[in-house]
Scaffold this motif. Structure first.
Motif, mmCIF file in Angstrom:
data_model
loop_
_atom_site.group_PDB
_atom_site.id
_atom_site.type_symbol
_atom_site.label_atom_id
_atom_site.label_comp_id
_atom_site.label_asym_id
_atom_site.label_seq_id
_atom_site.Cartn_x
_atom_site.Cartn_y
_atom_site.Cartn_z
ATOM 1 N N VAL A 1 0.874 -1.177 0.000
ATOM 2 C CA VAL A 1 0.000 0.000 0.000
ATOM 3 C C VAL A 1 0.907 1.221 0.000
ATOM 4 O O VAL A 1 1.657 1.451 0.945
ATOM 5 C CB VAL A 1 -0.931 0.016 1.225
ATOM 6 C CG1 VAL A 1 -1.813 1.257 1.209
ATOM 7 C CG2 VAL A 1 -1.784 -1.256 1.272
ATOM 8 N N TRP A 2 0.833 1.972 -1.074
ATOM 9 C CA TRP A 2 1.645 3.177 -1.233
ATOM 10 C C TRP A 2 0.722 4.384 -1.288
ATOM 11 O O TRP A 2 -0.421 4.290 -1.728
ATOM 12 C CB TRP A 2 2.475 3.078 -2.517
ATOM 13 C CG TRP A 2 3.331 4.284 -2.771
ATOM 14 C CD1 TRP A 2 4.453 4.642 -2.098
ATOM 15 C CD2 TRP A 2 3.111 5.276 -3.766
ATOM 16 N NE1 TRP A 2 4.960 5.812 -2.613
ATOM 17 C CE2 TRP A 2 4.144 6.225 -3.650
ATOM 18 C CE3 TRP A 2 2.136 5.467 -4.745
ATOM 19 C CZ2 TRP A 2 4.233 7.337 -4.467
ATOM 20 C CZ3 TRP A 2 2.234 6.577 -5.566
ATOM 21 C CH2 TRP A 2 3.281 7.492 -5.413
ATOM 22 N N SER A 3 1.231 5.524 -0.855
ATOM 23 C CA SER A 3 0.422 6.744 -0.854
ATOM 24 C C SER A 3 1.114 7.832 -1.671
ATOM 25 O O SER A 3 2.333 7.966 -1.628
ATOM 26 C CB SER A 3 0.195 7.217 0.583
ATOM 27 O OG SER A 3 1.429 7.341 1.267
ATOM 28 N N THR A 4 0.335 8.587 -2.404
ATOM 29 C CA THR A 4 0.891 9.599 -3.313
ATOM 30 C C THR A 4 1.615 10.727 -2.579
ATOM 31 O O THR A 4 2.451 11.399 -3.167
ATOM 32 C CB THR A 4 -0.200 10.203 -4.208
ATOM 33 O OG1 THR A 4 -1.209 10.799 -3.392
ATOM 34 C CG2 THR A 4 -0.806 9.146 -5.127
ATOM 35 N N GLY A 5 1.310 10.938 -1.326
ATOM 36 C CA GLY A 5 1.966 11.992 -0.559
ATOM 37 C C GLY A 5 3.091 11.495 0.318
ATOM 38 O O GLY A 5 3.558 12.215 1.201
ATOM 39 N N ASP A 6 3.555 10.264 0.092
ATOM 40 C CA ASP A 6 4.618 9.701 0.922
ATOM 41 C C ASP A 6 5.920 10.467 0.700
ATOM 42 O O ASP A 6 6.402 10.579 -0.422
ATOM 43 C CB ASP A 6 4.825 8.224 0.598
ATOM 44 C CG ASP A 6 5.643 7.502 1.649
ATOM 45 O OD1 ASP A 6 6.613 8.099 2.164
ATOM 46 O OD2 ASP A 6 5.315 6.345 1.962
ATOM 47 N N SER A 7 6.481 10.975 1.788
ATOM 48 C CA SER A 7 7.713 11.753 1.706
ATOM 49 C C SER A 7 8.952 10.864 1.783
ATOM 50 O O SER A 7 10.064 11.344 1.560
ATOM 51 C CB SER A 7 7.749 12.782 2.838
ATOM 52 O OG SER A 7 7.648 12.118 4.094
ATOM 53 N N ALA A 8 8.784 9.588 2.071
ATOM 54 C CA ALA A 8 9.935 8.691 2.228
ATOM 55 C C ALA A 8 10.118 7.738 1.051
ATOM 56 O O ALA A 8 11.241 7.395 0.705
ATOM 57 C CB ALA A 8 9.796 7.892 3.520
ATOM 58 N N PHE A 9 9.019 7.296 0.453
ATOM 59 C CA PHE A 9 9.097 6.326 -0.636
ATOM 60 C C PHE A 9 8.403 6.885 -1.871
ATOM 61 O O PHE A 9 7.200 7.103 -1.869
ATOM 62 C CB PHE A 9 8.443 4.995 -0.232
ATOM 63 C CG PHE A 9 9.118 4.350 0.938
ATOM 64 C CD1 PHE A 9 10.288 3.624 0.754
ATOM 65 C CD2 PHE A 9 8.606 4.484 2.215
ATOM 66 C CE1 PHE A 9 10.931 3.044 1.830
ATOM 67 C CE2 PHE A 9 9.255 3.904 3.297
ATOM 68 C CZ PHE A 9 10.417 3.183 3.115
ATOM 69 N N GLY A 10 9.162 7.106 -2.905
ATOM 70 C CA GLY A 10 8.614 7.627 -4.152
ATOM 71 C C GLY A 10 7.980 6.526 -4.983
ATOM 72 O O GLY A 10 8.103 5.340 -4.665
ATOM 73 N N PRO A 11 7.308 6.894 -6.067
ATOM 74 C CA PRO A 11 6.597 5.906 -6.882
ATOM 75 C C PRO A 11 7.515 4.872 -7.525
ATOM 76 O O PRO A 11 7.153 3.698 -7.626
ATOM 77 C CB PRO A 11 5.877 6.744 -7.933
ATOM 78 C CG PRO A 11 6.558 8.066 -7.937
ATOM 79 C CD PRO A 11 7.131 8.256 -6.566
ATOM 80 N N ALA A 12 8.705 5.264 -7.947
ATOM 81 C CA ALA A 12 9.610 4.305 -8.591
ATOM 82 C C ALA A 12 10.030 3.213 -7.607
ATOM 83 O O ALA A 12 9.987 2.021 -7.929
ATOM 84 C CB ALA A 12 10.835 5.012 -9.156
ATOM 85 N N ALA A 13 10.420 3.611 -6.407
ATOM 86 C CA ALA A 13 10.821 2.623 -5.394
ATOM 87 C C ALA A 13 9.652 1.713 -5.038
ATOM 88 O O ALA A 13 9.816 0.498 -4.902
ATOM 89 C CB ALA A 13 11.335 3.333 -4.147
ATOM 90 N N ALA A 14 8.477 2.296 -4.888
ATOM 91 C CA ALA A 14 7.305 1.497 -4.542
ATOM 92 C C ALA A 14 6.997 0.481 -5.637
ATOM 93 O O ALA A 14 6.789 -0.708 -5.368
ATOM 94 C CB ALA A 14 6.102 2.410 -4.302
ATOM 95 N N ARG A 15 6.985 0.934 -6.867
ATOM 96 C CA ARG A 15 6.659 0.039 -7.992
ATOM 97 C C ARG A 15 7.716 -1.041 -8.219
ATOM 98 O O ARG A 15 7.394 -2.147 -8.637
ATOM 99 C CB ARG A 15 6.459 0.849 -9.266
ATOM 100 C CG ARG A 15 5.243 1.742 -9.187
ATOM 101 C CD ARG A 15 4.192 1.278 -10.154
ATOM 102 N NE ARG A 15 3.011 2.115 -10.023
ATOM 103 C CZ ARG A 15 1.823 1.632 -9.756
ATOM 104 N NH1 ARG A 15 1.641 0.355 -9.607
ATOM 105 N NH2 ARG A 15 0.791 2.439 -9.650
ATOM 106 N N GLU A 16 8.970 -0.734 -7.948
ATOM 107 C CA GLU A 16 10.048 -1.706 -8.155
ATOM 108 C C GLU A 16 9.979 -2.890 -7.191
ATOM 109 O O GLU A 16 10.565 -3.931 -7.442
ATOM 110 C CB GLU A 16 11.408 -1.021 -8.030
ATOM 111 C CG GLU A 16 11.791 -0.211 -9.236
ATOM 112 C CD GLU A 16 12.010 -1.085 -10.467
ATOM 113 O OE1 GLU A 16 12.805 -2.038 -10.420
ATOM 114 O OE2 GLU A 16 11.349 -0.808 -11.487
ATOM 115 N N THR A 17 9.257 -2.729 -6.095
ATOM 116 C CA THR A 17 9.150 -3.805 -5.114
ATOM 117 C C THR A 17 8.625 -5.084 -5.746
ATOM 118 O O THR A 17 9.050 -6.185 -5.388
ATOM 119 C CB THR A 17 8.234 -3.354 -3.951
ATOM 120 O OG1 THR A 17 8.834 -2.215 -3.326
ATOM 121 C CG2 THR A 17 8.054 -4.455 -2.925
ATOM 122 N N GLU A 18 7.731 -4.956 -6.689
ATOM 123 C CA GLU A 18 7.121 -6.130 -7.318
ATOM 124 C C GLU A 18 8.168 -7.071 -7.930
ATOM 125 O O GLU A 18 7.971 -8.287 -7.961
ATOM 126 C CB GLU A 18 6.124 -5.696 -8.390
ATOM 127 C CG GLU A 18 5.369 -6.852 -9.014
ATOM 128 C CD GLU A 18 4.278 -6.401 -9.966
ATOM 129 O OE1 GLU A 18 3.475 -7.253 -10.366
ATOM 130 O OE2 GLU A 18 4.220 -5.199 -10.297
#
Length: 132
Positions: A74-91
Motif C-alpha cells: 500500500v503506497w500513498s501519493t503523498g509519501d515523503s519517504a518512498f517515491g513511486p519508482a521505489a514502490a513500484r520496483e518492489t514487485e
C-alpha cells in the motif's frame, strides 16, 4: 534514512532535548494522541534502536531471495519517504501473489491518515489468502 542506518548516535540525537527531533517527525502528520504514545514507547531503553533496525536491515549484505508469500503493498501519493519508482520496483522481488494499491492524497503515515482504507485493503488481502 541513510543517517538512521549509518550513524551510531542517531538514537541519542533523536531523543535529546525531550525527543525534539523525534517529535518533529510526527508534528502535524500524526494525531497528537498517537504521537504521544509513540514518543513514550520509543523513549524506553532500546525501543528506538529496535525501530531504527528496520531501516538498518533494509540493505542486507547478501541476497535474501524473492518473497514467496502473498504480498500487499500500500503506497500513498503523498509519501515523503518512498517515491513511486521505489514502490513500484518492489514487485520485482516478489514471486508470490502480489497486489499494489495506491492511496491518493495520503502521506507517509498511512495507518494514522487513512485507517479505514488501509484496514479494508488488509482485510481483503487476508481473506483472499487465508490458506497461507
Amino acid at each position: 534514512m541513510i543517517d538512521w542506518r549509518e550513524t551510531p548516535a542517531t538514537e541519542e540525537r533523536m531523543l535529546a532535548d525531550d525527543a525534539r527531533e523525534l517529535r518533529g517527525l510526527y508534528a502535524g502528520k500524526v494525531p497528537p494522541e498517537h504521537a504521544g504514545t509513540y514518543l513514550r514507547r520509543l523513549s524506553r531503553p532500546g525501543a528506538l534502536t529496535a525501530a531504527l533496525n528496520w531501516y538498518r536491515a533494509g540493505r542486507p549484505d547478501a541476497a535474501i531471495g524473492a518473497v514467496e508469500v502473498p504480498t500487499l503493498y500500500v503506497w500513498s501519493t503523498g509519501d515523503s519517504a518512498f517515491g513511486p519508482a521505489a514502490a513500484r520496483e518492489t514487485e520485482r522481488w516478489v514471486e508470490g501473489p502480489y497486489r499494489f494499491e495506491t492511496l491518493r492524497d495520503v502521506g507517509h503515515w498511512v495507518p494514522e491518515e487513512a485507517p479505514e482504507a488501509l484496514n479494508r485493503l488488509l482485510l481483503d488481502h487476508l481473506r483472499a489468502h487465508d490458506a497461507h
